[in-house]
Design an enzyme around this catalytic site. Structure first.
Site, PDB file in Angstrom:
ATOM      1  N   CYS A 147       2.837  29.412 -15.866  1.00 28.44           N
ATOM      2  CA  CYS A 147       2.283  29.870 -17.148  1.00 28.44           C
ATOM      3  C   CYS A 147       1.694  28.715 -17.961  1.00 28.44           C
ATOM      4  O   CYS A 147       2.235  28.328 -18.998  1.00 28.44           O
ATOM      5  CB  CYS A 147       3.356  30.593 -17.944  1.00 28.44           C
ATOM      6  SG  CYS A 147       3.983  31.995 -17.029  1.00 28.44           S
ATOM      7  N   TYR A 150       1.784  11.026  -3.647  1.00 25.63           N
ATOM      8  CA  TYR A 150       1.882  11.524  -5.018  1.00 25.63           C
ATOM      9  C   TYR A 150       1.777  13.059  -5.054  1.00 25.63           C
ATOM     10  O   TYR A 150       1.173  13.638  -5.953  1.00 25.63           O
ATOM     11  CB  TYR A 150       0.835  10.837  -5.913  1.00 25.63           C
ATOM     12  CG  TYR A 150       0.932   9.324  -5.824  1.00 25.63           C
ATOM     13  CD1 TYR A 150       2.050   8.666  -6.352  1.00 25.63           C
ATOM     14  CD2 TYR A 150      -0.022   8.563  -5.151  1.00 25.63           C
ATOM     15  CE1 TYR A 150       2.186   7.287  -6.224  1.00 25.63           C
ATOM     16  CE2 TYR A 150       0.108   7.183  -5.027  1.00 25.63           C
ATOM     17  CZ  TYR A 150       1.224   6.555  -5.566  1.00 25.63           C
ATOM     18  OH  TYR A 150       1.355   5.195  -5.443  1.00 25.63           O
ATOM     19  N   ARG A 199      -1.345  16.628  -9.181  1.00 27.81           N
ATOM     20  CA  ARG A 199      -2.469  15.696  -9.382  1.00 27.81           C
ATOM     21  C   ARG A 199      -3.684  16.338 -10.062  1.00 27.81           C
ATOM     22  O   ARG A 199      -4.224  15.752 -10.987  1.00 27.81           O
ATOM     23  CB  ARG A 199      -2.875  15.028  -8.061  1.00 27.81           C
ATOM     24  CG  ARG A 199      -1.768  14.112  -7.480  1.00 27.81           C
ATOM     25  CD  ARG A 199      -2.293  13.209  -6.361  1.00 27.81           C
ATOM     26  NE  ARG A 199      -3.152  12.185  -6.878  1.00 27.81           N
ATOM     27  CZ  ARG A 199      -4.464  12.190  -6.841  1.00 27.81           C
ATOM     28  NH1 ARG A 199      -5.103  13.147  -6.202  1.00 27.81           N
ATOM     29  NH2 ARG A 199      -5.160  11.224  -7.386  1.00 27.81           N
ATOM     30  N   PRO A 206       0.816  -1.214   0.000  1.00 23.93           N
ATOM     31  CA  PRO A 206       0.000   0.000   0.000  1.00 23.93           C
ATOM     32  C   PRO A 206       0.852   1.268   0.000  1.00 23.93           C
ATOM     33  O   PRO A 206       1.842   1.368   0.731  1.00 23.93           O
ATOM     34  CB  PRO A 206      -0.791  -0.108   1.311  1.00 23.93           C
ATOM     35  CG  PRO A 206       0.076  -0.936   2.205  1.00 23.93           C
ATOM     36  CD  PRO A 206       0.803  -1.891   1.313  1.00 23.93           C
ATOM     37  N   GLY A 207       0.493   2.212  -0.826  1.00 25.63           N
ATOM     38  CA  GLY A 207       1.203   3.495  -0.852  1.00 25.63           C
ATOM     39  C   GLY A 207       0.267   4.638  -0.498  1.00 25.63           C
ATOM     40  O   GLY A 207       0.306   5.208   0.589  1.00 25.63           O
TER      41      GLY A 207
END
Ligand SMILES: *Cc1c(COP(=O)(O)O)cnc(C)c1O
Length: 418
Positions: A345, A373, A312, A274-275
């Site tokens: 930008c 993440y 994300r 598991p992460g």
């Protein structure tokens, strides 16, 4: 439940006020809670105390040395995907004998180093990799423990970028080819087949694809036993989802109850990787409003955190909860539906869209569920130094990674003579 809660209208990380951390270390910054990390690890370990198991934290989610150190001290092993991650484990005091090595493109120098330090298992993803590993093991006089990563061709029903167990994906060995590959590995003198693994994707909110994969692996284990290949472990990868918004992912105990039922009576060690479910809700990303503006009808809050810090939303269109650090009303604040955007930008540079908030210049916002993440996917795009990482342990605040300085951003560059 996690350890980021309001007290009298102001956000705390464990026992420390988030605005105090922001004034001490500046913004943007990542803040992690030690107690939450440990709680999440124990959500897995606690359900498995009665069976042989190893939890190998999928460390690509958050590989800060202090995070690894905390988890290693609690007994965790690690799932690595590069030799760099292996060196991090060693640096953080992790046990190489609890490391499994995943990834489709392991290079010879990486295999060599992992053999040298004696990892628990190589999660091999192709026949070509079996040959490379065998050659290196023979050259160094070692026998490499291997597991084959099987692609069970199960749809995890998650974002296409994080689906990894379908036939069309680059990962693993097709189920249909598994028996032949095991036969092969048992004949190669540098290899010892000890396990079987899969990892079908990330942010899964339903256990059924995980259980379906488990059943397919168990079936292979039985077929292998019939031809005299006795495996010692089964590794189901990571992938359990977390609550970003309204998702209701299964609790690890719910998932593991089903797994244990199927493993009953079998002499197999269970490995999990598991992460996200360990790290995501153990962290927040704190950013300050530089200014607000209104283009025609759209309100924007331009904040000092951007896609280079936390990608994300830009990369996956991921929805992350964004909350005010201080909820007390101040004169001058505008209440509106804001797009929360960074200074980079790119029009894709946003943290959230159409969020109902009361805001003015200088106000702090916290992006929730940013512990996985997050920092690890950061970059220096637009010559922006990466944000610092801060770990809170009750009332103690530790700076576990400093803000990158401007000088450090060009430290490896060379100008050319005229
Ligand atoms: C990324 C990854 C993990 C961790 O996945 P999460 O969804 O973060 O739990 C585990 N195993 C492998 C092989 C991975 O690539």
């Amino acid at each position: 439940m996690d350890h980021f809660q309001y007290r009298d209208g102001t956000l705390f990380a464990e026992e420390v006020s988030v605005s105090n951390i922001a004034s001490q270390f500046g913004t943007p910054c990542f803040i992690y809670s030690r107690a939450t990390l440990i709680r999440h690890l124990h959500a897995y370990a606690g359900s498995l105390s009665d069976i042989s198991h190893l939890i190998c934290y999928g460390m690509k989610a958050n590989s800060n040395l202090a995070v690894l150190q905390i988890l290693a001290k609690e007994g965790a092993g690690f799932d690595i995907v590069s030799v760099g991650e292996l060196e991090r484990v060693l640096k953080a005091g992790g046990d190489p004998a609890k490391v499994v090595f995943s990834g489709v493109g392991k290079q010879d120098f990486e295999l060599r180093r992992a053999l040298e330090v004696g990892i628990h298992c190589f999660n091999v993803e192709s026949l070509a990799e079996l040959y490379h590993l065998n050659a290196i093991a023979m050259e160094t006089g070692k026998v490499a423990p291997v597991s084959l990563r099987i692609n069970p061709n199960v749809d995890p029903k998650t974002h296409p970028y994080i689906s990894t167990g379908l036939k069309a994906n680059k990962f693993g060995i097709a189920q249909e080819d598994a028996i032949a590959a095991y036969r092969h590995s048992s004949e190669l003198p540098g290899l010892s087949p000890v396990g079987i693994d899969c990892h079908i994707g990330s942010q899964l909110t339903d256990v059924s694809p995980l259980i379906e994969s488990l059943d397919k692996l168990l079936n292979l284990i039985d077929q292998l036993a019939d031809i005299g290949i006795q495996l010692k472990h089964i590794d189901l990868g990571g992938g359990l989802g977390v609550t970003y918004d309204q998702e209701t992912p299964p609790h690890p105990s719910e998932y593991l109850a089903l797994v244990k039922k199927r493993l009953a009576g079998r002499d197999l060690t269970l490995i999990l990787e598991p992460g996200r479910s360990i790290a995501a809700n153990a962290g927040i990303f704190v950013t300050k409003t530089i200014l607000t503006k209104k283009n025609q009808d759209q309100h924007f809050a331009i904040v000092d955190g951007a896609m280079n810090d936390f990608i994300r939303p830009s990369l996956y269109g991921a929805w992350q909860k964004i909350i005010p650090v201080d909820t007390t009303e101040k004169t001058g604040q505008i209440e509106a539906s804001f797009d929360i955007v960074g200074p980079v930008c790119e029009s894709g540079d946003f943290l959230g869209k159409e969020r109902r908030l009361r805001l003015q210049e200088g106000d702090l916002l916290a992006v929730r569920s940013a512990g996985a993440y997050g920092f690890v996917m950061g970059s220096n795009y637009n010559t922006r130094g990466r944000a610092p990482e801060i770990l809170v342990d009750k009332d103690q605040v530790h700076l576990i990674r400093e803000r990158e300085t401007i000088d450090s951003l060009w430290a490896l560059e060379h100008t050319v003579d005229d």
